[in-house]
Motif scaffolding. Structure first.
Motif, PDB file in Angstrom:
ATOM      1  N   GLU A   1      -1.860   3.592   4.508  1.00  0.00           N
ATOM      2  CA  GLU A   1      -0.962   4.752   4.491  1.00  0.00           C
ATOM      3  C   GLU A   1       0.123   4.604   3.416  1.00  0.00           C
ATOM      4  OE1 GLU A   1       0.379   4.827   8.502  1.00  0.00           O
ATOM      5  OE2 GLU A   1      -1.346   5.992   9.245  1.00  0.00           O
ATOM      6  N   ARG A   2       0.691   3.398   3.268  1.00  0.00           N
ATOM      7  CA  ARG A   2       1.740   3.204   2.258  1.00  0.00           C
ATOM      8  C   ARG A   2       1.164   3.282   0.848  1.00  0.00           C
ATOM      9  NH1 ARG A   2       6.245   1.368   5.115  1.00  0.00           N
ATOM     10  NH2 ARG A   2       5.880   2.285   7.172  1.00  0.00           N
TER      11      ARG A   2
ATOM     12  N   VAL B   1       4.649   1.836 -12.174  1.00  0.00           N
ATOM     13  CA  VAL B   1       5.147   0.792 -13.070  1.00  0.00           C
ATOM     14  C   VAL B   1       6.163  -0.106 -12.383  1.00  0.00           C
ATOM     15  CG1 VAL B   1       6.448   0.379 -15.190  1.00  0.00           C
ATOM     16  CG2 VAL B   1       4.706   2.179 -15.127  1.00  0.00           C
ATOM     17  N   GLU B   2       7.022   0.465 -11.570  1.00  0.00           N
ATOM     18  CA  GLU B   2       8.105  -0.323 -10.979  1.00  0.00           C
ATOM     19  C   GLU B   2       7.608  -1.298  -9.904  1.00  0.00           C
ATOM     20  OE1 GLU B   2       7.929   3.518  -8.509  1.00  0.00           O
ATOM     21  OE2 GLU B   2       7.658   2.865 -10.604  1.00  0.00           O
ATOM     22  N   LEU B   3       6.350  -1.096  -9.426  1.00  0.00           N
ATOM     23  CA  LEU B   3       5.815  -1.977  -8.387  1.00  0.00           C
ATOM     24  C   LEU B   3       4.943  -3.098  -8.961  1.00  0.00           C
ATOM     25  CD1 LEU B   3       4.805   0.545  -5.566  1.00  0.00           C
ATOM     26  CD2 LEU B   3       7.012  -0.569  -5.993  1.00  0.00           C
ATOM     27  N   ARG B   4       4.641  -3.016 -10.225  1.00  0.00           N
ATOM     28  CA  ARG B   4       3.742  -4.006 -10.819  1.00  0.00           C
ATOM     29  C   ARG B   4       4.411  -5.384 -10.881  1.00  0.00           C
ATOM     30  NH1 ARG B   4       1.438  -0.265 -15.836  1.00  0.00           N
ATOM     31  NH2 ARG B   4       0.761   1.490 -14.496  1.00  0.00           N
ATOM     32  N   GLY B   5       3.614  -6.401 -10.570  1.00  0.00           N
ATOM     33  CA  GLY B   5       4.125  -7.770 -10.568  1.00  0.00           C
ATOM     34  C   GLY B   5       4.780  -8.176  -9.264  1.00  0.00           C
TER      35      GLY B   5
ATOM     36  N   GLY C   1       0.540   6.851  -4.142  1.00  0.00           N
ATOM     37  CA  GLY C   1      -0.393   7.419  -5.101  1.00  0.00           C
ATOM     38  C   GLY C   1      -1.368   6.424  -5.691  1.00  0.00           C
ATOM     39  N   MET C   2      -1.671   5.354  -4.975  1.00  0.00           N
ATOM     40  CA  MET C   2      -2.505   4.292  -5.527  1.00  0.00           C
ATOM     41  C   MET C   2      -3.961   4.370  -5.081  1.00  0.00           C
ATOM     42  SD  MET C   2       0.371   1.246  -5.154  1.00  0.00           S
ATOM     43  CE  MET C   2      -0.730  -0.101  -5.535  1.00  0.00           C
ATOM     44  N   LEU C   3      -4.271   5.209  -4.092  1.00  0.00           N
ATOM     45  CA  LEU C   3      -5.641   5.280  -3.596  1.00  0.00           C
ATOM     46  C   LEU C   3      -6.365   6.497  -4.178  1.00  0.00           C
ATOM     47  CD1 LEU C   3      -5.168   4.454   0.206  1.00  0.00           C
ATOM     48  CD2 LEU C   3      -5.755   2.887  -1.653  1.00  0.00           C
ATOM     49  N   PRO C   4      -7.679   6.389  -4.412  1.00  0.00           N
ATOM     50  CA  PRO C   4      -8.442   7.530  -4.918  1.00  0.00           C
ATOM     51  C   PRO C   4      -8.786   8.539  -3.830  1.00  0.00           C
ATOM     52  CG  PRO C   4      -9.885   5.642  -4.636  1.00  0.00           C
ATOM     53  CD  PRO C   4      -8.496   5.163  -4.328  1.00  0.00           C
TER      54      PRO C   4
END
Length: 518
Positions: free
Chosen positions: A398-399, A476-480, A404-407
């Motif tokens: 759900e998160r 972008v802000e969640l990468r890493g 917006g990360m799931l297809p």
């Protein structure tokens, strides 16, 4: 030194005599001793004159008194053996402790007994290389006998020249009488193993053993077995694993001690973070801090410590631990103390290196915490083990969908033919915990993933989200950012107890805790 420590070169104390021969530890058990190393490869010699033998055997006072007290664990270990006996009536059961493992040339790794041997005897730490537990069938069950190499006299060559067993090399061995008093087991000379197992086998329905624990014992016993049905030993190993699915009161106490020691290790790590930040391999500073605490408070770490800063936290089994630790990063520390009984903790906390979460870090952290809370909410007796995982995965999907990360939508991703969210959490949410960090791993699926939780089970709850720096499907802000929160839980009559609750879990509590330690 103990019998499990590595043998190292030391200068001979007798002037003019070459160094005592560091005897090559045999590849197999003490039950079948390997040939001596040929003279062409020997770099040292053992003094063999009669004068030296008389000299080294003389002038010793009495050995220190040995512990003849029955160990606290002994009655619990006896009940475990009784349960195993009931599963295999009329069969000889062979459980080796295992043998020393060569590290290089004439040095060995520190010895750790096979977990099934430790469970059934109560012997922990480095006790007892090359020993074998045998359950001999009797008309009313089994007689348990511990076979071990006896203590050598000071007038023997073993005393001064044997780097594997000699008292001058590895310290005094306990007598058979002392081991018998401590364990409540009959203790026999390992030299009698083949004869006594053979005698029992002649009257038994069959013989089962843990085949990979000690190749020497397997070689010794195999000719005594006759024709062995397929999967005989596999069934035995599975039963030994399933015997540990529900912990007794003594085991739970040991796990509590391991977890408490681990919590103190985490505290030391927080205090060491300024030093880690100033070091080019700060992850090693973290690892060394925790691992040092584990050796001081327990036997060792229960597994290789994962000290992962920044993007390294997105590598699930990052144990190289050679990276820098920088302000603004998160540090994922997955570590557990193994106490002397060999029971281990397995705890993960993800910490902001400079003591405060950024907004994106807090966002991912809160998602993982919410997934963990969902797993805690469903965990109770009667719930299937896999349902704990499914509860956590629902929150994760759900998160990720909201970001917006799931297809597909979260519901579709959770279907068996979807599972897109597993890109960011590929591991399971839980595993059993005990003598092994992934305890009971040889249990049947129906006794593990498909089994109902039972009071006395101990397992982990450890969801995570791992977003690598180069992941172009993520904001972008969640990468890493890699986050895992792992706790050790005990199933109670009506739910679960979080055994590692002393370590803070909410972002606010983590920040306050870190500030208090600095």
């Amino acid at each position: 030194m103990t019998s499990s420590q590595t043998s190292t070169d030391t200068s001979d104390p007798i002037e003019g005599v070459e160094q005592v021969l560091d005897v090559q530890a045999p590849e197999t058990s003490g039950a079948t001793v390997a040939p001596a190393v040929g003279e062409e490869t020997d770099h040292r010699t053992t003094p063999r004159s009669e004068a030296f033998r008389r000299f080294i055997a003389d002038g010793w006072g009495p050995r220190p008194a040995q512990d003849l007290t029955l160990a606290e664990v002994a009655p619990f270990a006896a009940r475990r053996r009784e349960a195993l006996s009931a599963l295999f009536p009329g069969e000889v059961l062979v459980v080796p402790a295992g043998t020393l493992v060569r590290r290089s040339n004439d040095t060995d790794y520190r010895f750790r007994p096979h977990s099934a041997f430790a469970h059934l005897t109560g012997l922990g730490t480095d006790r007892e290389a090359d020993a074998v537990l045998v359950l001999h069938p009797r008309h009313d069950g089994h007689e348990a006998v511990l076979y071990v190499r006896p203590q050598a006299g000071r007038d023997t060559e073993e005393f001064f020249a044997d780097a594997r067993y000699g008292e001058l090399w590895v310290g005094p061995r306990e007598s058979l009488a002392a081991l018998a008093a401590q364990t409540g087991l009959a203790c026999h000379d390992i030299g009698a193993l083949a004869e006594e197992v053979g005698a029992s086998r002649a009257e038994a329905k069959g013989l089962r053993l843990v085949p990979d624990a000690d190749p020497g014992v397997t070689t010794l016993v195999t000719p005594l077995r006759g024709e062995v049905p397929d999967k005989t030993d596999d069934e035995f190993v599975t039963a030994l694993s399933e015997l540990r699915l529900v912990k007794d009161a003594w085991e739970v106490g040991q796990l509590r001690e391991a977890i408490a020691a681990s919590a103190r290790g985490f505290e030391q790590v927080v205090r060491a973070l300024p030093r880690a930040v100033g070091h080019p391999r700060g992850e090693r500073v973290v690892e060394a801090t925790f691992d040092g605490n584990a050796r001081v408070e327990g036997n060792a770490v229960g597994y290789e410590t994962i000290s992962a800063a920044g993007d390294h936290a997105c590598t699930l089994h990052w144990i190289r631990n050679d990276g820098a630790v920088s302000p603004g990063q998160l540090l994922l520390l997955d570590a557990g103390v193994e106490v002397d009984s060999l029971y281990t903790a397995d705890v993960t906390r993800t910490l902001p290196v400079d003591g405060t979460f950024t907004e994106p870090q807090r966002r991912v952290y809160q998602a993982v915490l919410d997934a963990a809370e969902a797993a805690f909410a469903v965990a109770k007796p009667g719930v299937r083990f896999r349902e704990v995982h499914e509860a956590a995965m629902t929150v994760v999907a759900e998160r990720l969908s909201a970001w917006g990360m799931l297809p597909v939508d979260a519901k579709t991703s959770l279907e068996q033919d979807g599972q897109f969210h597993r890109r960011w959490m590929p591991h399971g949410t839980s595993h059993h915990l005990g003598l092994d960090v992934h305890d009971c791993a040889q249990a049947r699926k129906e006794m593990y993933l498909d089994a109902e939780l039972r009071e006395g089970m101990v397992f982990t709850i450890e969801p995570g989200i791992y977003i690598k720096t180069e992941d172009e499907l993520a904001p972008v802000e969640l990468r890493g950012i890699g986050v895992r929160i792992e706790d050790d839980v005990l199933v109670t009559a009506d739910g679960v107890e979080n055994l590692s609750a002393a370590l803070p879990r909410t972002p606010e509590a983590v920040e306050a805790w870190m500030a208090s330690l600095r």
